[in-house]
Design a protein around this motif. Structure first.
Motif, PDB file in Angstrom:
ATOM      1  N   ALA A   1      13.727  -9.520  -0.499  1.00  0.00           N
ATOM      2  CA  ALA A   1      12.882 -10.273  -1.434  1.00  0.00           C
ATOM      3  C   ALA A   1      13.739 -11.066  -2.416  1.00  0.00           C
ATOM      4  O   ALA A   1      14.772 -10.589  -2.895  1.00  0.00           O
ATOM      5  N   GLY A   2      13.297 -12.293  -2.699  1.00  0.00           N
ATOM      6  CA  GLY A   2      14.048 -13.169  -3.592  1.00  0.00           C
ATOM      7  C   GLY A   2      14.907 -14.178  -2.863  1.00  0.00           C
ATOM      8  O   GLY A   2      15.373 -15.151  -3.449  1.00  0.00           O
ATOM      9  N   ASP A   3      15.125 -13.956  -1.575  1.00  0.00           N
ATOM     10  CA  ASP A   3      15.903 -14.874  -0.738  1.00  0.00           C
ATOM     11  C   ASP A   3      15.048 -15.235   0.475  1.00  0.00           C
ATOM     12  O   ASP A   3      14.958 -14.451   1.420  1.00  0.00           O
ATOM     13  N   PRO A   4      14.386 -16.398   0.464  1.00  0.00           N
ATOM     14  CA  PRO A   4      13.466 -16.745   1.547  1.00  0.00           C
ATOM     15  C   PRO A   4      14.090 -16.692   2.940  1.00  0.00           C
ATOM     16  O   PRO A   4      13.443 -16.259   3.890  1.00  0.00           O
ATOM     17  N   ILE A   5      15.341 -17.133   3.053  1.00  0.00           N
ATOM     18  CA  ILE A   5      15.991 -17.099   4.362  1.00  0.00           C
ATOM     19  C   ILE A   5      16.187 -15.656   4.823  1.00  0.00           C
ATOM     20  O   ILE A   5      15.947 -15.313   5.989  1.00  0.00           O
ATOM     21  N   ALA A   6      16.605 -14.787   3.895  1.00  0.00           N
ATOM     22  CA  ALA A   6      16.787 -13.370   4.244  1.00  0.00           C
ATOM     23  C   ALA A   6      15.457 -12.737   4.628  1.00  0.00           C
ATOM     24  O   ALA A   6      15.387 -11.924   5.560  1.00  0.00           O
ATOM     25  N   VAL A   7      14.388 -13.116   3.937  1.00  0.00           N
ATOM     26  CA  VAL A   7      13.060 -12.590   4.264  1.00  0.00           C
ATOM     27  C   VAL A   7      12.661 -13.028   5.666  1.00  0.00           C
ATOM     28  O   VAL A   7      12.164 -12.225   6.470  1.00  0.00           O
ATOM     29  N   TYR A   8      12.887 -14.301   5.976  1.00  0.00           N
ATOM     30  CA  TYR A   8      12.517 -14.803   7.297  1.00  0.00           C
ATOM     31  C   TYR A   8      13.285 -14.076   8.404  1.00  0.00           C
ATOM     32  O   TYR A   8      12.712 -13.682   9.423  1.00  0.00           O
ATOM     33  N   ARG A   9      14.570 -13.900   8.188  1.00  0.00           N
ATOM     34  CA  ARG A   9      15.385 -13.234   9.203  1.00  0.00           C
ATOM     35  C   ARG A   9      14.961 -11.781   9.386  1.00  0.00           C
ATOM     36  O   ARG A   9      14.848 -11.288  10.521  1.00  0.00           O
ATOM     37  N   ALA A  10      14.742 -11.088   8.260  1.00  0.00           N
ATOM     38  CA  ALA A  10      14.320  -9.684   8.350  1.00  0.00           C
ATOM     39  C   ALA A  10      12.975  -9.567   9.055  1.00  0.00           C
ATOM     40  O   ALA A  10      12.790  -8.733   9.955  1.00  0.00           O
ATOM     41  N   ALA A  11      12.027 -10.415   8.666  1.00  0.00           N
ATOM     42  CA  ALA A  11      10.694 -10.362   9.273  1.00  0.00           C
ATOM     43  C   ALA A  11      10.746 -10.740  10.748  1.00  0.00           C
ATOM     44  O   ALA A  11      10.069 -10.128  11.581  1.00  0.00           O
TER      45      ALA A  11
END
Length: 368
Positions: A266-276
């Motif tokens: 959370a807080g990093d959209p790219i990290a959220v996309y990759r995790a999801a």
């Protein structure tokens, strides 16, 4: 179509279809290596400062791209903004393609998909080049064993490679290199760990793709037993959770682990996309998806406002696929329509229109 659309929206375009084996030799170019000199054939903008050797005290970004690579084109405005921001800091961004001059010149005359101007104008702030003989790509991409573009190398003030990664993720490292706050040793340690993980992931994927989950679990347990640092132990433990996710035998402990993974991103959209995306890829088609779907959708919706336009399209598309996996066709179709509203790319819109028709047909078939 599913994998291609989402990969091109955000991630990387694969240069070579064959991945290197898990037993591959160490890359000859890595963090801390002396950056190879540039022998570039053609510069596209008249004001571009030609680079043959790296000047002491100056910071360079050597980025590899291609006209056929949507993520590369999507990165152009960001690179232009970075160059404008850091010009005063003695930074030069040099983008290198292996395509020929005619191909790139033709592409530069076309409108950028997210900007109201030609690509030539979008890129005029930074140094745009091509090297059709591939010598620069050989010295950097192949030497570093990087198989996808866009890919950027930050060359620091002493002429060594400080950082390697996706250009959309280099803002903070670049700032720290400029201000002499960059911890190269710590990054190399993390970078090497990631490389080892990628090699293991390749073997892991080969085993799980063929249903050899017991073999995959045994391999990961061996790696876990040999791990000395807590970060490595945590990484391998994560793979064990992932096997349960892929088999649809997810436990409360597994579920808590994956929810924490999303929370950490959370807080990093790219990290959220990759995790999801990683969790979706492992869970789709299994009972695990029913348990994780709401968490995945909530995480992506929570990151939506801070995401750049192309990433918003990717979020909506991923949400659509999650709902489709659960046969929630109304929600899936609504997410596709949101993606269509968010994109300014004719090509993306056409792909989304086709996806919407697929979902509509599937919903109709379910009702019959």
């Amino acid at each position: 179509m599913k994998r291609t659309f989402l990969a091109l929206v955000l991630g990387i375009a694969v240069l070579a279809p064959a991945a290197r084996p898990a037993t591959a030799a160490e890359p000859s170019l890595t963090i801390g290596s002396t950056a190879p000199a540039l022998d570039i054939e053609h510069y596209f903008h008249e004001k571009d400062q030609k680079v043959t050797k790296f000047e002491d005290g100056k910071v360079y970004v050597v980025e590899f791209w291609a006209t056929w690579c949507p993520p590369c084109v999507a990165s152009m405005p960001h690179l232009a903004k970075l160059q404008e921001k850091h010009r005063k800091d003695n930074v030069q961004i040099v983008s290198v393609s292996t395509e020929d001059v005619k191909t790139i010149t033709t592409a530069l005359a076309k409108p950028h998909p997210t900007e109201e101007k030609p690509m030539a104008e979008v890129t005029e702030n930074y140094t745009l080049t091509c090297d059709p003989d591939g010598s620069v790509s050989q010295d950097y991409m192949r030497a570093a064993q990087r198989n996808g573009i866009p890919c950027a190398f930050i060359v620091g003030k002493t002429g060594v490679v400080e950082w390697i990664g996706h250009p959309m993720s280099m803002d903070d490292p670049l700032n720290e290199v400029i201000t002499d706050k960059w911890d190269r040793i710590a990054f190399k340690k993390a970078f090497d760990r990631e490389r080892i993980e990628q090699e293991m992931m390749q073997k892991f994927n080969q085993l799980t793709r063929t249903g050899k989950f017991d073999d995959a679990r045994a391999m990961i347990k061996d790696a876990l037993a040999g791990a000395e640092e807590q970060a490595d132990k945590d990484m391998w433990q994560g793979y064990l959770h992932r096997i349960n996710l892929m088999q649809g035998t997810i436990s409360d402990e597994d579920l808590a682990y994956f929810r924490n993974d999303l929370k950490q991103a959370a807080g990093d959209p790219i990290a959220v996309y990759r995790a999801a995306s990683n969790l979706y890829g492992a869970a789709r088609g299994t009972d695990s998806m029913k348990l994780l779907a709401d968490d995945l959708i909530k995480a992506m919706n929570g990151a939506m406002d801070d995401a750049e336009p192309n990433l918003q399209v990717a979020f909506y598309a991923r949400i659509a696929y999650i709902n489709a996996d659960l046969k929630k066709w109304d929600e899936a179709e609504a997410a596709v329509k949101q993606a269509m509203d968010a994109t300014t790319s004719t090509r993306q819109k056409q792909g989304l229109e086709g996806l919407l028709k697929q979902f509509e047909a599937a919903a109709k078939a379910d009702q019959e």
